[in-house]
Design a protein around this motif. Structure first.
Motif, PDB file in Angstrom:
ATOM      1  N   ASP A   1       0.829  -1.200   0.000  1.00 56.46           N
ATOM      2  CA  ASP A   1       0.000   0.000   0.000  1.00 56.46           C
ATOM      3  C   ASP A   1       0.867   1.256   0.000  1.00 56.46           C
ATOM      4  N   LEU A   2       1.947   1.235   0.771  1.00 58.51           N
ATOM      5  CA  LEU A   2       2.820   2.401   0.846  1.00 58.51           C
ATOM      6  C   LEU A   2       3.359   2.768  -0.533  1.00 58.51           C
ATOM      7  N   VAL A   3       3.821   1.788  -1.286  1.00 59.99           N
ATOM      8  CA  VAL A   3       4.377   2.061  -2.612  1.00 59.99           C
ATOM      9  C   VAL A   3       3.305   2.628  -3.539  1.00 59.99           C
ATOM     10  N   ARG A   4       2.097   2.098  -3.473  1.00 62.55           N
ATOM     11  CA  ARG A   4       1.030   2.539  -4.372  1.00 62.55           C
ATOM     12  C   ARG A   4       0.412   3.866  -3.951  1.00 62.55           C
ATOM     13  N   GLU A   5       0.432   4.195  -2.665  1.00 65.42           N
ATOM     14  CA  GLU A   5      -0.289   5.367  -2.171  1.00 65.42           C
ATOM     15  C   GLU A   5       0.598   6.556  -1.827  1.00 65.42           C
ATOM     16  N   ASP A   6       1.895   6.382  -1.793  1.00 65.44           N
ATOM     17  CA  ASP A   6       2.788   7.480  -1.440  1.00 65.44           C
ATOM     18  C   ASP A   6       2.870   8.455  -2.613  1.00 65.44           C
ATOM     19  N   LYS A   7       2.291   9.628  -2.442  1.00 63.18           N
ATOM     20  CA  LYS A   7       2.239  10.635  -3.526  1.00 63.18           C
ATOM     21  C   LYS A   7       3.635  11.111  -3.934  1.00 63.18           C
ATOM     22  N   ALA A   8       4.591  11.064  -3.007  1.00 62.40           N
ATOM     23  CA  ALA A   8       5.953  11.486  -3.340  1.00 62.40           C
ATOM     24  C   ALA A   8       6.571  10.595  -4.405  1.00 62.40           C
ATOM     25  N   LEU A   9       6.112   9.353  -4.487  1.00 61.48           N
ATOM     26  CA  LEU A   9       6.679   8.423  -5.467  1.00 61.48           C
ATOM     27  C   LEU A   9       6.198   8.704  -6.887  1.00 61.48           C
ATOM     28  N   THR A  10       5.158   9.500  -7.046  1.00 56.74           N
ATOM     29  CA  THR A  10       4.648   9.784  -8.393  1.00 56.74           C
ATOM     30  C   THR A  10       5.642  10.578  -9.231  1.00 56.74           C
ATOM     31  N   TYR A  12       8.606   9.729  -9.779  1.00 62.08           N
ATOM     32  CA  TYR A  12       9.563   8.796 -10.354  1.00 62.08           C
ATOM     33  C   TYR A  12       8.918   7.925 -11.426  1.00 62.08           C
ATOM     34  N   ASP A  13       9.699   7.631 -12.458  1.00 61.23           N
ATOM     35  CA  ASP A  13       9.243   6.691 -13.477  1.00 61.23           C
ATOM     36  C   ASP A  13       9.385   5.257 -12.982  1.00 61.23           C
ATOM     37  N   PHE A  14      10.405   5.014 -12.162  1.00 64.31           N
ATOM     38  CA  PHE A  14      10.690   3.668 -11.655  1.00 64.31           C
ATOM     39  C   PHE A  14      11.020   3.743 -10.173  1.00 64.31           C
ATOM     40  N   VAL A  15      10.580   2.745  -9.449  1.00 60.94           N
ATOM     41  CA  VAL A  15      10.985   2.555  -8.061  1.00 60.94           C
ATOM     42  C   VAL A  15      11.518   1.139  -7.978  1.00 60.94           C
ATOM     43  N   PHE A  16      12.795   1.002  -7.629  1.00 56.28           N
ATOM     44  CA  PHE A  16      13.422  -0.312  -7.534  1.00 56.28           C
ATOM     45  C   PHE A  16      13.450  -0.741  -6.076  1.00 56.28           C
ATOM     46  N   VAL A  17      13.016  -1.943  -5.820  1.00 57.84           N
ATOM     47  CA  VAL A  17      13.053  -2.507  -4.479  1.00 57.84           C
ATOM     48  C   VAL A  17      13.980  -3.711  -4.540  1.00 57.84           C
ATOM     49  N   ASP A  18      15.037  -3.646  -3.763  1.00 56.61           N
ATOM     50  CA  ASP A  18      16.032  -4.719  -3.747  1.00 56.61           C
ATOM     51  C   ASP A  18      15.938  -5.416  -2.399  1.00 56.61           C
ATOM     52  N   THR A  19      15.723  -6.710  -2.430  1.00 55.38           N
ATOM     53  CA  THR A  19      15.633  -7.472  -1.183  1.00 55.38           C
ATOM     54  C   THR A  19      16.603  -8.636  -1.225  1.00 55.38           C
ATOM     55  N   ALA A  20      16.804  -9.233  -0.084  1.00 50.23           N
ATOM     56  CA  ALA A  20      17.531 -10.497  -0.046  1.00 50.23           C
ATOM     57  C   ALA A  20      16.617 -11.553  -0.672  1.00 50.23           C
ATOM     58  N   GLY A  21      17.165 -12.635  -1.098  1.00 53.98           N
ATOM     59  CA  GLY A  21      16.370 -13.675  -1.730  1.00 53.98           C
ATOM     60  C   GLY A  21      15.656 -14.595  -0.764  1.00 53.98           C
ATOM     61  N   LEU A  27      10.291 -10.134   1.414  1.00 57.95           N
ATOM     62  CA  LEU A  27      10.278 -10.532   0.004  1.00 57.95           C
ATOM     63  C   LEU A  27       8.844 -10.636  -0.501  1.00 57.95           C
ATOM     64  N   ASN A  28       7.964 -11.233   0.283  1.00 61.28           N
ATOM     65  CA  ASN A  28       6.565 -11.365  -0.115  1.00 61.28           C
ATOM     66  C   ASN A  28       5.925  -9.994  -0.338  1.00 61.28           C
ATOM     67  N   ALA A  29       6.157  -9.044   0.570  1.00 57.26           N
ATOM     68  CA  ALA A  29       5.597  -7.700   0.432  1.00 57.26           C
ATOM     69  C   ALA A  29       6.154  -7.003  -0.808  1.00 57.26           C
ATOM     70  N   ALA A  30       7.462  -7.144  -1.051  1.00 57.05           N
ATOM     71  CA  ALA A  30       8.071  -6.517  -2.227  1.00 57.05           C
ATOM     72  C   ALA A  30       7.501  -7.104  -3.508  1.00 57.05           C
ATOM     73  N   LEU A  31       7.312  -8.410  -3.550  1.00 58.38           N
ATOM     74  CA  LEU A  31       6.745  -9.050  -4.739  1.00 58.38           C
ATOM     75  C   LEU A  31       5.304  -8.608  -4.964  1.00 58.38           C
ATOM     76  N   LEU A  32       4.531  -8.488  -3.894  1.00 58.33           N
ATOM     77  CA  LEU A  32       3.137  -8.046  -4.032  1.00 58.33           C
ATOM     78  C   LEU A  32       3.052  -6.612  -4.545  1.00 58.33           C
ATOM     79  N   ALA A  33       3.998  -5.777  -4.168  1.00 51.57           N
ATOM     80  CA  ALA A  33       3.991  -4.378  -4.586  1.00 51.57           C
ATOM     81  C   ALA A  33       4.548  -4.195  -5.998  1.00 51.57           C
ATOM     82  N   ALA A  34       5.310  -5.167  -6.468  1.00 52.12           N
ATOM     83  CA  ALA A  34       6.013  -5.031  -7.741  1.00 52.12           C
ATOM     84  C   ALA A  34       5.096  -5.235  -8.939  1.00 52.12           C
ATOM     85  N   THR A  35       5.452  -4.563 -10.023  1.00 53.60           N
ATOM     86  CA  THR A  35       4.797  -4.826 -11.302  1.00 53.60           C
ATOM     87  C   THR A  35       5.705  -5.677 -12.181  1.00 53.60           C
ATOM     88  N   ASP A  36       7.024  -5.535 -11.988  1.00 53.16           N
ATOM     89  CA  ASP A  36       8.003  -6.269 -12.777  1.00 53.16           C
ATOM     90  C   ASP A  36       9.064  -6.848 -11.858  1.00 53.16           C
TER      91      ASP A  36
END
Length: 160
Positions: A1-10, A12-21, A27-36
């Motif tokens: 929700d934070l990634v989708r609702e944070d107006k400051a992120l608008t 940016y063209d891209f937001v990269f989230v890097d997690t451990a594997g 990891l689950n939260a990052a994958l749910l928020a990701a489009t790619d």
């Protein structure tokens, strides 16, 4: 929700989230928020065994995304990172990934990120590796990776 609702992120063209594997809540939260998704793979004898559960993770994430009504994650490909390019391990891994890619299972990204202490130094300095040492081989490769994935993007207008 934070990634989708944070107006400051608008801005940016891209937001990269890097997690451990690790298969954990982060990891689950990052994958749910990701489009790619780009999966970085460090060459080792065990690398391909790490890929066995990848499709299962992606399918489970897509199922959850459909359930919560968000765009399903798109697997962009697998990138070989931190590689000593001329080693037998890297050559074998590339051949194996090329075979899997040819079967249409997953896309292999052509750009290989070399192993370099610049990556660690840039991280410690909290500076993007492409800005840390202008013109470094590893910085150039990260730029090549971005262009391979997203192509040449038009510059954003100042008013956008």
């Amino acid at each position: 929700d934070l990634v989708r609702e944070d107006k400051a992120l608008t801005q940016y063209d891209f937001v990269f989230v890097d997690t451990a594997g690790n298969r954990d809540a982060l990891l689950n939260a990052a994958l749910l928020a990701a489009t790619d998704l780009v999966v970085p793979l460090t060459p080792s004898v065990l690398s391909t065994s790490e890929l066995q559960g990848l499709n299962e993770i992606i399918e489970a994430t897509q199922k959850q995304q459909r359930r919560i009504n968000t765009q399903p994650i798109n697997m962009l490909g697998i990138a070989i990172v931190r590689a000593k390019e001329r080693t037998r391990t890297v050559q074998d891994l590339r051949a194996e990934l090329e075979a899997v890619s040819a079967e249409g299972v997953v896309h292999m990204i052509n750009t290989v990120i070399p192993d370099s202490d610049i990556i660690e130094k840039a991280a410690r300095a909290r500076v993007p590796v492409v800005n840390f040492r202008a013109g470094s081989n590893v910085g150039q490769r990260y730029m090549e990776l971005f262009l391979e994935l997203f192509g040449n993007l038009p510059a954003r207008s100042k008013s956008a």
